[in-house]
Design an enzyme around this catalytic site. Sequence first.
Site, PDB file in Angstrom:
ATOM      1  N   ASP A  76       0.787  -1.253   0.000  1.00 57.62           N
ATOM      2  CA  ASP A  76       0.000   0.000   0.000  1.00 57.62           C
ATOM      3  C   ASP A  76       0.811   1.292   0.000  1.00 57.62           C
ATOM      4  OD1 ASP A  76      -1.936  -1.929   0.197  1.00 57.62           O
ATOM      5  OD2 ASP A  76      -2.784  -1.253   2.089  1.00 57.62           O
ATOM      6  N   GLU A  97      -4.607  -0.751  -1.482  1.00 58.87           N
ATOM      7  CA  GLU A  97      -5.929  -0.825  -0.855  1.00 58.87           C
ATOM      8  C   GLU A  97      -6.858   0.057  -1.686  1.00 58.87           C
ATOM      9  OE1 GLU A  97      -6.140   0.118   3.336  1.00 58.87           O
ATOM     10  OE2 GLU A  97      -8.331   0.025   3.321  1.00 58.87           O
ATOM     11  N   LYS A 111      -6.606  -4.845  -3.252  1.00 58.73           N
ATOM     12  CA  LYS A 111      -7.268  -5.552  -2.154  1.00 58.73           C
ATOM     13  C   LYS A 111      -8.342  -4.673  -1.512  1.00 58.73           C
ATOM     14  CE  LYS A 111      -3.601  -4.344   1.153  1.00 58.73           C
ATOM     15  NZ  LYS A 111      -4.377  -3.537   2.091  1.00 58.73           N
ATOM     16  N   CYS A 121      -2.527  -2.626   7.651  1.00 57.54           N
ATOM     17  CA  CYS A 121      -2.447  -3.551   6.511  1.00 57.54           C
ATOM     18  C   CYS A 121      -1.210  -4.446   6.541  1.00 57.54           C
ATOM     19  CB  CYS A 121      -2.530  -2.763   5.214  1.00 57.54           C
ATOM     20  SG  CYS A 121      -4.169  -2.053   5.009  1.00 57.54           S
ATOM     21  N   GLN A 176       7.001 -14.549  21.755  1.00 57.91           N
ATOM     22  CA  GLN A 176       6.684 -15.979  21.894  1.00 57.91           C
ATOM     23  C   GLN A 176       7.315 -16.811  20.779  1.00 57.91           C
ATOM     24  OE1 GLN A 176       2.416 -16.429  23.533  1.00 57.91           O
ATOM     25  NE2 GLN A 176       2.424 -14.484  22.426  1.00 57.91           N
TER      26      GLN A 176
END
Length: 221
Positions: free
Chosen positions: A24, A72, A129, A162, A202
């Site tokens: 984008d 976008e 998109k 995005c 993590q």
Amino acid sequence: MKKILARPYDFQLELASCALVVIDMQRDFIESGGFGEALGNDVSILQEIVPTVEKLLSLWRELSGLVIHTREVHLPDLSNCPPAKIRRGNLSTKIGDPGPMGRLLIAGEYGSEIIEPLLPLKDEVVIDKPGKGAFYNTDLGKILNEKGITQLIIVGVTTEVCVQTTMREANDRGFDCLLIEDATASYFPEFKKSTIDMIVAQGGIVGWSTPLSNLLQGLIN
Ligand code: C5J
């Protein structure tokens, strides 16, 4: 295989299976008079990453790596725009409204185009998109699978919207994603930092992150 120093641990990059996804980098987000500014944002903070994205893009082209650009954008009648995107926020200026660069986030309008320094080459894939994520209602997954791509280098704007949504969608589809920290930006620097922290937490629950210098270093070794 190239070893790229990254967080949370080294990223093993396989050039033939890796695509660069530029998200984008459109006038509507980056230039004055577009959608980003209409929402009250300072767009200059996004402009700062343009030279870094440009540097990576030219290197990737030199290496003959696959380049994917996303935009976008929505159809002029908004028929492919998720209704919540228009309703949300009760904004005075909405998707499809007229602005100085044409209707906001509408395909074919001047503001919806990718900025000049990063213009796609003729043979490069451009994904339009309607969602925030690049996989939602697009052919991106099919294209990547057909080309044998399993890894994505991700750059572009905005980090927490995005870029993050696309990275999460890609992660759930089995792609290993490496975010280039100085080639992504948010209107809110604290959101960018938090997003990167979330991605690598993590054990890399969403993927990896590194500055461009580490990627360049790893690629020449
Ligand atoms: C937003 C995007 N922020 N490209 N779009 O609405 O991140």
